[in-house]
Write a protein that holds these residues in place. Structure first.
Motif: not given
Length: 149
Positions: A42-47, A60-63, A105-108, A123-128
């Motif tokens: 799967w691929m997490p969403s990215v802005d 967004e990488i919740p869980g 997952f991998v995003r480049s 920085e990783f906090k609350d699934g972000m």
């Protein structure tokens, strides 16, 4: 004559499975030993945004636990990778539907030439996951006054 109810989701699933076979993607873990090319599950969403001072990548990488996420920069590529683990199946628990994506997952992303690789912060906090790529000082615009003769 038996009537068969049309299920558009089943048809989409069939098309998806055929495309996965064509492009060598493994649709499920059971086929992972078949020697096909393995890709992310799967691929997490990215802005991605930009300010005068830096580039910001929000994902967004919740869980996913902090220790299951890895951010690297190498040869002009920023790579975010990790894994969302599925809870172990219990004998007394029946799943009626599983819609969440699990697995690796991998995003480049290609890093702009004007970034400062040495000053990257993640920085990783609350699934972000927030990755900040500061722009290098030499890339910042400088105003030069021109005198008219």
């Amino acid at each position: 004559m038996n009537l068969i109810k049309w299920d558009p989701f089943r048809e989409l699933e069939d098309v998806s499975s055929r495309l996965n076979r064509i492009f060598g993607r493994i649709p499920n873990r059971a086929e992972s030993d078949s020697g096909m090319l393995a890709v992310a599950d799967w691929m997490p969403s990215v802005d991605i945004s930009e300010t005068d001072a830096a580039y910001l990548i929000k994902s967004e990488i919740p869980g996913v636990k902090k220790e299951d996420v890895k951010v690297t920069i190498q040869d002009g590529m920023l790579t975010i990778q990790g894994e969302r683990k599925q809870e172990k199946e219990e004998k007394n628990k029946k799943f009626h539907r599983v819609e969440c994506s699990y697995g690796s997952f991998v995003r480049s992303f290609r890093v702009p030439d004007d970034d400062d690789d040495a000053a990257v912060k993640a920085e990783f906090k609350d699934g972000m996951l927030n990755v900040t790529l500061p722009k290098s000082a030499k890339a910042k615009p400088k105003a030069i006054e021109v005198s008219v003769l």
